[in-house]
Design a protein around this motif. Structure first.
Motif, PDB file in Angstrom:
ATOM      1  N   LEU A 149       0.835  -1.204   0.000  1.00  0.00           N
ATOM      2  CA  LEU A 149       0.000   0.000   0.000  1.00  0.00           C
ATOM      3  C   LEU A 149       0.871   1.255   0.000  1.00  0.00           C
ATOM      4  O   LEU A 149       0.608   2.206  -0.734  1.00  0.00           O
ATOM      5  N   ARG A 150       1.948   1.266   0.801  1.00  0.00           N
ATOM      6  CA  ARG A 150       2.861   2.416   0.828  1.00  0.00           C
ATOM      7  C   ARG A 150       3.472   2.641  -0.556  1.00  0.00           C
ATOM      8  O   ARG A 150       3.555   3.779  -1.032  1.00  0.00           O
ATOM      9  N   ALA A 151       3.901   1.555  -1.196  1.00  0.00           N
ATOM     10  CA  ALA A 151       4.519   1.672  -2.517  1.00  0.00           C
ATOM     11  C   ALA A 151       3.520   2.195  -3.543  1.00  0.00           C
ATOM     12  O   ALA A 151       3.862   3.010  -4.398  1.00  0.00           O
ATOM     13  N   THR A 152       2.279   1.748  -3.463  1.00  0.00           N
ATOM     14  CA  THR A 152       1.242   2.208  -4.380  1.00  0.00           C
ATOM     15  C   THR A 152       1.006   3.699  -4.224  1.00  0.00           C
ATOM     16  O   THR A 152       0.901   4.437  -5.211  1.00  0.00           O
ATOM     17  N   VAL A 153       0.927   4.170  -2.985  1.00  0.00           N
ATOM     18  CA  VAL A 153       0.716   5.596  -2.728  1.00  0.00           C
ATOM     19  C   VAL A 153       1.910   6.407  -3.230  1.00  0.00           C
ATOM     20  O   VAL A 153       1.739   7.451  -3.857  1.00  0.00           O
ATOM     21  N   MET A 154       3.123   5.924  -2.986  1.00  0.00           N
ATOM     22  CA  MET A 154       4.309   6.651  -3.449  1.00  0.00           C
ATOM     23  C   MET A 154       4.346   6.755  -4.969  1.00  0.00           C
ATOM     24  O   MET A 154       4.723   7.785  -5.521  1.00  0.00           O
ATOM     25  N   ARG A 155       3.964   5.682  -5.659  1.00  0.00           N
ATOM     26  CA  ARG A 155       3.943   5.719  -7.121  1.00  0.00           C
ATOM     27  C   ARG A 155       2.874   6.666  -7.645  1.00  0.00           C
ATOM     28  O   ARG A 155       3.020   7.247  -8.714  1.00  0.00           O
ATOM     29  N   ALA A 156       1.778   6.824  -6.898  1.00  0.00           N
ATOM     30  CA  ALA A 156       0.691   7.700  -7.333  1.00  0.00           C
ATOM     31  C   ALA A 156       1.029   9.175  -7.160  1.00  0.00           C
ATOM     32  O   ALA A 156       0.501  10.017  -7.880  1.00  0.00           O
ATOM     33  N   MET A 157       1.937   9.490  -6.222  1.00  0.00           N
ATOM     34  CA  MET A 157       2.308  10.880  -5.965  1.00  0.00           C
ATOM     35  C   MET A 157       3.306  11.347  -7.016  1.00  0.00           C
ATOM     36  O   MET A 157       4.206  10.609  -7.380  1.00  0.00           O
ATOM     37  N   PRO A 158       3.166  12.578  -7.486  1.00  0.00           N
ATOM     38  CA  PRO A 158       4.166  13.092  -8.416  1.00  0.00           C
ATOM     39  C   PRO A 158       5.484  13.342  -7.688  1.00  0.00           C
ATOM     40  O   PRO A 158       5.500  13.618  -6.501  1.00  0.00           O
ATOM     41  N   GLY A 159       6.580  13.222  -8.391  1.00  0.00           N
ATOM     42  CA  GLY A 159       7.886  13.469  -7.785  1.00  0.00           C
ATOM     43  C   GLY A 159       8.938  12.538  -8.338  1.00  0.00           C
ATOM     44  O   GLY A 159       8.666  11.663  -9.158  1.00  0.00           O
ATOM     45  N   SER A 160      10.148  12.680  -7.851  1.00  0.00           N
ATOM     46  CA  SER A 160      11.273  11.932  -8.403  1.00  0.00           C
ATOM     47  C   SER A 160      11.186  10.440  -8.116  1.00  0.00           C
ATOM     48  O   SER A 160      11.778   9.644  -8.836  1.00  0.00           O
ATOM     49  N   HIS A 161      10.456  10.021  -7.077  1.00  0.00           N
ATOM     50  CA  HIS A 161      10.373   8.606  -6.763  1.00  0.00           C
ATOM     51  C   HIS A 161       9.571   7.830  -7.798  1.00  0.00           C
ATOM     52  O   HIS A 161       9.584   6.617  -7.793  1.00  0.00           O
ATOM     53  N   ARG A 162       8.875   8.525  -8.696  1.00  0.00           N
ATOM     54  CA  ARG A 162       8.093   7.845  -9.733  1.00  0.00           C
ATOM     55  C   ARG A 162       8.939   7.520 -10.951  1.00  0.00           C
ATOM     56  O   ARG A 162       8.511   6.794 -11.830  1.00  0.00           O
ATOM     57  N   ARG A 163      10.131   8.072 -11.047  1.00  0.00           N
ATOM     58  CA  ARG A 163      10.965   7.829 -12.217  1.00  0.00           C
ATOM     59  C   ARG A 163      11.382   6.357 -12.261  1.00  0.00           C
ATOM     60  O   ARG A 163      11.839   5.807 -11.281  1.00  0.00           O
ATOM     61  N   THR A 164      11.221   5.780 -13.399  1.00  0.00           N
ATOM     62  CA  THR A 164      11.608   4.385 -13.561  1.00  0.00           C
ATOM     63  C   THR A 164      12.661   4.296 -14.663  1.00  0.00           C
ATOM     64  O   THR A 164      12.817   5.211 -15.460  1.00  0.00           O
ATOM     65  N   TRP A 165      13.372   3.197 -14.699  1.00  0.00           N
ATOM     66  CA  TRP A 165      14.365   2.986 -15.735  1.00  0.00           C
ATOM     67  C   TRP A 165      13.650   2.750 -17.048  1.00  0.00           C
ATOM     68  O   TRP A 165      12.691   1.997 -17.125  1.00  0.00           O
ATOM     69  N   HIS A 166      14.122   3.396 -18.094  1.00  0.00           N
ATOM     70  CA  HIS A 166      13.514   3.186 -19.411  1.00  0.00           C
ATOM     71  C   HIS A 166      14.155   1.963 -20.063  1.00  0.00           C
ATOM     72  O   HIS A 166      15.264   1.564 -19.716  1.00  0.00           O
ATOM     73  N   GLN A 167      13.455   1.394 -21.010  1.00  0.00           N
ATOM     74  CA  GLN A 167      13.968   0.235 -21.734  1.00  0.00           C
ATOM     75  C   GLN A 167      15.110   0.688 -22.634  1.00  0.00           C
ATOM     76  O   GLN A 167      14.987   1.699 -23.330  1.00  0.00           O
ATOM     77  N   PRO A 168      16.234  -0.024 -22.635  1.00  0.00           N
ATOM     78  CA  PRO A 168      17.337   0.370 -23.524  1.00  0.00           C
ATOM     79  C   PRO A 168      16.942   0.214 -24.988  1.00  0.00           C
ATOM     80  O   PRO A 168      16.138  -0.653 -25.341  1.00  0.00           O
ATOM     81  N   GLU A 169      17.508   1.079 -25.805  1.00  0.00           N
ATOM     82  CA  GLU A 169      17.207   1.018 -27.232  1.00  0.00           C
ATOM     83  C   GLU A 169      17.873  -0.207 -27.847  1.00  0.00           C
ATOM     84  O   GLU A 169      18.984  -0.575 -27.485  1.00  0.00           O
ATOM     85  N   ARG A 170      17.168  -0.846 -28.752  1.00  0.00           N
ATOM     86  CA  ARG A 170      17.706  -2.006 -29.449  1.00  0.00           C
ATOM     87  C   ARG A 170      18.585  -1.524 -30.598  1.00  0.00           C
ATOM     88  O   ARG A 170      18.237  -0.578 -31.302  1.00  0.00           O
ATOM     89  N   GLY A 171      19.709  -2.172 -30.761  1.00  0.00           N
ATOM     90  CA  GLY A 171      20.574  -1.834 -31.879  1.00  0.00           C
ATOM     91  C   GLY A 171      19.940  -2.192 -33.195  1.00  0.00           C
ATOM     92  O   GLY A 171      19.180  -3.157 -33.319  1.00  0.00           O
ATOM     93  N   SER A 172      20.232  -1.404 -34.231  1.00  0.00           N
ATOM     94  CA  SER A 172      19.612  -1.674 -35.526  1.00  0.00           C
ATOM     95  C   SER A 172      20.548  -2.383 -36.493  1.00  0.00           C
ATOM     96  O   SER A 172      20.192  -2.608 -37.638  1.00  0.00           O
ATOM     97  N   GLY A 173      21.739  -2.698 -36.048  1.00  0.00           N
ATOM     98  CA  GLY A 173      22.675  -3.367 -36.945  1.00  0.00           C
ATOM     99  C   GLY A 173      23.971  -3.661 -36.198  1.00  0.00           C
ATOM    100  O   GLY A 173      24.045  -3.540 -34.976  1.00  0.00           O
ATOM    101  N   PRO A 174      25.002  -4.030 -36.921  1.00  0.00           N
ATOM    102  CA  PRO A 174      26.266  -4.332 -36.249  1.00  0.00           C
ATOM    103  C   PRO A 174      26.871  -3.071 -35.631  1.00  0.00           C
ATOM    104  O   PRO A 174      26.666  -1.954 -36.108  1.00  0.00           O
TER     105      PRO A 174
END
Length: 89
Positions: free
Chosen positions: A62-87
């Motif tokens: 429940l604490r984690a859910t509330v923290m994720r719902a609040m705006p702020g830096s704690h909501r930042r998540t790691w983005h998916q790395p870009e896939r390479g398009s070739g060698p």
């Protein structure tokens, strides 16, 4: 120069973190027999006598859910790395 305005969510997070830190310092001081921080006065008394105990009684999910719902830096998540398009070479 006027101080920058801080959003309500940011201020709430700062006060919450500070009050939880004070509570943790009191707990450690009691465990090791050292002087705790000064007793709370005014608004701090509400935070220490109502908010901190309520926070510690809530389940983590429940604490984690509330923290994720609040705006702020704690909501930042790691983005998916870009896939390479070739060698790479």
């Amino acid at each position: 120069m006027a101080p920058a305005r801080v959003s309500f969510a940011r201020r709430l997070r700062e006060v919450s973190e500070h009050q939880l830190l004070i509570a943790a310092q009191r707990k450690v001081a009691a465990r090791y027999g050292t002087a705790p921080p000064l007793p709370p006065r005014g608004v701090d008394r509400f935070w220490q006598q109502v908010y901190v105990p309520a926070y510690h009684h809530l389940p983590w999910t429940l604490r984690a859910t509330v923290m994720r719902a609040m705006p702020g830096s704690h909501r930042r998540t790691w983005h998916q790395p870009e896939r390479g398009s070739g060698p790479a070479v």
